[in-house]
Design an enzyme around this catalytic site. Structure first.
Site, PDB file in Angstrom:
ATOM      1  N   ASP A  97      -5.027  -9.836  -8.346  1.00 61.22           N
ATOM      2  CA  ASP A  97      -5.299  -8.869  -9.408  1.00 61.22           C
ATOM      3  C   ASP A  97      -4.127  -8.094  -9.990  1.00 61.22           C
ATOM      4  OD1 ASP A  97      -5.012  -7.436  -7.044  1.00 61.22           O
ATOM      5  OD2 ASP A  97      -7.089  -6.793  -6.942  1.00 61.22           O
ATOM      6  N   ARG A 142       0.568   3.858  -3.148  1.00 62.07           N
ATOM      7  CA  ARG A 142      -0.030   5.156  -2.815  1.00 62.07           C
ATOM      8  C   ARG A 142       1.025   6.245  -2.658  1.00 62.07           C
ATOM      9  NH1 ARG A 142      -5.492   4.215   0.730  1.00 62.07           N
ATOM     10  NH2 ARG A 142      -5.645   1.962   0.521  1.00 62.07           N
ATOM     11  N   GLU A 186       0.815  -1.208   0.000  1.00 61.50           N
ATOM     12  CA  GLU A 186       0.000   0.000   0.000  1.00 61.50           C
ATOM     13  C   GLU A 186       0.852   1.263   0.000  1.00 61.50           C
ATOM     14  OE1 GLU A 186      -3.957  -1.728   0.055  1.00 61.50           O
ATOM     15  OE2 GLU A 186      -3.159   0.257  -0.385  1.00 61.50           O
ATOM     16  N   GLU A 202     -12.822   0.500  -9.539  1.00 61.54           N
ATOM     17  CA  GLU A 202     -12.468  -0.467 -10.592  1.00 61.54           C
ATOM     18  C   GLU A 202     -13.446  -0.492 -11.770  1.00 61.54           C
ATOM     19  OE1 GLU A 202     -10.351  -1.143  -7.019  1.00 61.54           O
ATOM     20  OE2 GLU A 202     -12.533  -1.273  -7.284  1.00 61.54           O
TER      21      GLU A 202
END
Length: 643
Positions: free
Chosen positions: A401, A272, A268, A535
């Site tokens: 993903d 980010r 993360e 998404e």
């Protein structure tokens, strides 16, 4: 299976832990510096000095000399007429003078310690005359000096490198007034989200828009790192909100500090923070963003110190100690986490000239290439100690993903020179299409999950990004199948739109089933929430760019209106707990990715294609645009794929 509500934000992003404040221990209030504490410090210093005097002052009665200076050297001598004793033909020269010199040295040391004692006592007396506030002010001044020195040390200039050709960062104004109005509406929503964060959550990672205070989750550790500021910067920039951008830049320059005792998610923080800082640097050219990105990357490197080189899921920014999520299969690392570092780390090596970042991610790739894959599929769990797969669970949604996304984007970012990454992507997509993609009885194409040898007919909101990925990867696919993959992307976009359209709020649930008569609808209560996820809108935007079919703009506008109607509150935007309820309750979290991704993709959907054109920019999995590194510019010639 662990319920989604208990999982961290893995993969492109699993549902955040919805823990109340009681789940985290409160830090004690800052300890008051009382006069008793000052006296204790003085007493400790005095005792230390006394012990030093006792143990380290030389004792002349027991003193033995071991240094052989010129004064003590034994020299042959015959003549005794000039002092000294003739001992067997050798003279011990100047012994009496030597002892006298050492007595003087001992006396000098004693006097110095006595003077130091008196000075320390005088300073302590002066301190005790001051008020507690004055003492605290002095301590804060000293702390500030140390912080400034550390900043100077960490802010070493990086080597100059040529910037890639940056195209389309200040354009995209649509000629159609209706489209322009919709784009302006998205910009207004961004300003509403930012202004409220600025007022109520500034410096915190995220915002609680109803409680009107800061919010954070375990992925950011226990520190205030301003995640929303970093995540939102590039969206502010491309929207022309330059005053807000400068506010964020000023906060980052003065307050963003990575030398904190805080355990964070490597994945993360990479997508980010490093992704956001790099994008802000490329768009604005401001060096502070590049410097901060490199500082943070250095703090993440200890996570790779495992027997296999597969990084831990979490690392303490101060100590460098890493570990994995307790719920992950047999202490495993997660495919979508260690497989979603490539884009950012390649750019770090490009900007610094240091191959360490590039080598870390290429080592991961080489290890994966050597491993057997059941049915050609990559399991979601890999043990960083043994290098073996964990539970055989494969998903194109959470946990898997963005690994597949980054294989494709590594190829695109290399100006299509990294053919190794493209081959891995093509192989993986063929296996996914064979084993995971199915058509429902009602004719909806969906992507299921492979668990313990069978297919679970459920699709997550996170999986909806794949429609855009198939479209993005269509050009360059094997066997002239570009048309096939563009069509597959369109079918996934249609299915995900249905998951929105079949709800009361016209917002999509977290996951939806394809069992029996139930299609594209959430069944379990804990899968009915919408937390401002991007998404589906991301796929609409990619499909619009590649087809210009107006239905994608229409679907995007439907989502815009639903978010503005049901998620907007006076203090920002909040997720909702049940998209099938006409009067939903709020989760009271304005996610940082709402500003980074959801609003950015909506803005791009209603902009012309010359804003961040896909031939020149590749978006990381947090929607942070990074430029294509053309062969002439790349410093990564050590990779055969780049030659």
């Amino acid at each position: 299976m662990t319920t989604p509500a208990l999982l961290p934000l893995s993969g492109r992003r699993l549902p955040p832990l919805n823990l109340g404040a009681s789940a985290f221990p409160h830090h004690r209030a800052t300890l008051r510096l009382s006069e008793k504490f000052i006296l204790l410090l003085i007493l400790s210093a005095f005792i230390t000095l006394c012990f030093g005097a006792f143990f380290f002052l030389p004792d002349s009665s027991k003193h033995k000399r071991f240094d052989l200076g010129l004064e003590d050297v034994l020299i042959p001598h015959v003549d005794t007429s000039k002092g000294g004793k003739n001992l067997g033909g050798f003279l011990i020269h100047g012994q009496g003078h030597d002892e006298h010199r050492h007595r003087e040295e001992e006396e000098r040391l004693r006097n110095k310690i006595r003077a130091d004692h008196e000075k320390a006592l005088e300073e302590a007396k002066e301190k005790l005359k001051k008020s507690r506030d004055e003492i605290q002010a002095e301590i804060q001044t000293e702390k500030n000096k140390v912080v400034q020195e550390l900043k100077k040390k960490d802010s070493k200039p990086l080597p100059p490198v040529p910037l890639p050709n940056l195209i389309g960062i200040n354009s995209g104004e649509p000629a159609d007034p209706d489209i322009r109005e919709k784009r302006n509406k998205v910009k207004e929503m961004m300003k509403h989200a930012w202004d409220n964060y600025r007022q109520y959550g500034w410096g915190h990672n995220e915002l609680k828009p109803i409680a009107r205070k800061g919010h954070s989750t375990n992925i950011f550790g226990n520190s205030q790192m301003g995640a929303t500021i970093v995540d939102a910067l590039d969206t502010l920039y491309i929207m022309g909100l330059h005053d807000e951008f400068r506010e964020g830049q000023e906060w980052i320059d003065k307050n963003l500090d990575f030398s904190v005792n805080s355990e964070v998610s490597v994945f993360e923080v990479n997508i980010r923070f490093i992704g956001g800082l790099l994008a802000a640097y490329y768009l604005s050219g401001q060096e502070v963003f590049k410097i901060k990105a490199v500082q943070l990357a250095g703090k993440l490197l200890p996570a790779f110190n495992t027997p296999t080189g597969i990084p831990w899921a979490m690392v303490n920014l101060k100590s460098g100690v890493g570990r994995n999520w307790g719920w992950a299969s047999a202490g495993s690392s997660i495919l979508a986490e260690f497989g979603t570092l490539h884009m950012e780390f390649v750019h770090l090596s490009y900007l610094t000239g240091d191959p360490v970042y590039y080598n870390k991610v290429m080592h991961i790739r080489k290890l994966l290439q050597k491993m057997d894959r059941p049915n050609g599929l990559y399991p979601n769990y890999l043990n960083p100690r043994t290098g073996r797969w964990g539970q055989h669970h494969t998903s194109v949604g959470g946990l898997g993903d963005s690994f597949y996304e980054y294989l494709l984007k590594a190829w695109l970012m290399s100006d299509k020179m990294d053919t190794e990454a493209r081959k891995m992507y093509d192989d993986a997509i063929e296996a996914i299409e064979k084993h995971l993609i199915r058509r429902s009885n009602g004719g909806l194409t969906f992507i299921g999950e492979w668990k313990n040898g069978h297919l679970e007919r459920k699709m997550g909101h996170l999986t909806c990004f794949a429609g855009g990925m198939f479209a993005l990867g269509a050009d360059g696919s094997r066997d002239d199948k570009a048309g096939h993959y563009l069509q597959l992307g369109a079918e996934i976009a249609h299915t995900c739109h249905e998951s929105y359209d079949r709800t009361t709020l016209k917002l999509g649930p977290e996951a939806f089933k394809f069992d029996g008569g139930v299609e594209a609808v959430a069944v379990r209560q804990n899968e009915k929430y919408y937390i401002l996820r991007p998404e589906v809108i991301e796929t609409y935007w990619y499909m619009w760019r590649f087809t210009h079919d107006p239905k994608y703009r229409q679907w995007g506008w439907e989502a815009t209106q639903a978010i503005d109607k049901y998620c907007r509150v006076s203090g920002g935007f909040s997720g909702v707990k049940d998209v099938y309820s006409s009067s939903p309750t709020y989760d009271d979290v304005q996610q940082s990715f709402f500003l980074a991704e959801t609003l950015k993709y909506l803005y791009l959907l209603f902009s012309n294609d010359d804003l961040l054109p896909l031939d020149n920019w590749v978006f990381n999995t947090e929607a942070h645009p990074l430029p294509v590194l053309h062969l002439a510019n790349t410093t990564l010639s050590g990779n055969p794929a780049y030659r």
